[in-house]
Enzyme design. Sequence first.
Site, PDB file in Angstrom:
ATOM      1  N   SER A 163      24.896 -22.106  20.354  1.00  0.00           N
ATOM      2  CA  SER A 163      24.502 -21.471  19.098  1.00  0.00           C
ATOM      3  C   SER A 163      24.030 -22.441  18.036  1.00  0.00           C
ATOM      4  O   SER A 163      23.262 -22.075  17.145  1.00  0.00           O
ATOM      5  CB  SER A 163      25.684 -20.660  18.553  1.00  0.00           C
ATOM      6  OG  SER A 163      26.848 -21.467  18.446  1.00  0.00           O
ATOM      7  N   HIS A 194      28.955 -21.919  11.395  1.00  0.00           N
ATOM      8  CA  HIS A 194      27.658 -22.326  11.937  1.00  0.00           C
ATOM      9  C   HIS A 194      26.759 -22.805  10.796  1.00  0.00           C
ATOM     10  O   HIS A 194      26.951 -22.409   9.642  1.00  0.00           O
ATOM     11  CB  HIS A 194      26.975 -21.161  12.661  1.00  0.00           C
ATOM     12  CG  HIS A 194      27.545 -20.875  14.009  1.00  0.00           C
ATOM     13  ND1 HIS A 194      28.608 -20.012  14.200  1.00  0.00           N
ATOM     14  CD2 HIS A 194      27.229 -21.347  15.236  1.00  0.00           C
ATOM     15  CE1 HIS A 194      28.910 -19.970  15.490  1.00  0.00           C
ATOM     16  NE2 HIS A 194      28.085 -20.770  16.144  1.00  0.00           N
TER      17      HIS A 194
END
Length: 270
Positions: free
Chosen positions: A45, A252
């Site tokens: 990711s 993230h």
Amino acid sequence: MKVSRIVAFSSSLLLGAVLALTGAGSAQATTTGALAVDYVALGDSYSSGVGAGEYDSASGNCKRSNRAYPKLWAAANAPSSFAFTACSGARTSDVTANQLGPLNSGTDLVSISVGGNDAGFSDVMTTCILQSEANCIARVNQARSFVDTTLPGRLDTVYTGIKAKSPSARVVVLGYPRFYKLSGSCLAGLSEAKRAAINGAADHLNTAVSKRAANHGYVFADVVPAFTGHEICSGAPWLHSLNLVNIGDSYHPTAAGQSGGYLPVFTSKA
């Protein structure tokens, strides 16, 4: 004498013009050659761009973002070909099973980030958020043990698979940022001890990934310096903290983290 001097002078000008044009042609060819790159972007990711938004709907649950560093690099450098197979949630086994298809003997450049999901960082964060400090640190230590004993072999499998399909490619292995600025501006949330343990685990993972990359002749790209001053609890974070609306974005990089952190680090190594 005057005529001969004029002829000589004219010849000199002509020679200079030819050399200049030749030089310009060489420079143009060099520039074109530099862009004639077949690039494949692999990984998890952090490479697909989760957290950056603007996802390609065709990528489905892989959530490949148009703001992810591979897409940004390709847009800026116009490679001859670009394949983007990085996928949210990918482990090493997912890379070898599902992402290596575009690689071939003509591939010039490969980027990859992988290993965090194998080490269970999602579960580490869940434990640290919901449970005690002691449980958090115990789970972090479990992840560190996995990184020491099991992850190196899994990374070797991925890197060997890349080498088998693209033996001449320049492979850039990107690491992970530290999540937290210690003694930062966060007034609530995890304890300082939990944050320090999580940062230490990220460093431990980066060290292991760097060693395995070097063993295969690959380049390791450390993003920690680029993210320093932009961690969670800093004044200008490039990472999402816990996001209850879009839980997958949590921990993230933001779009700024991709463009200001990952992209320049990758560009410097590509």
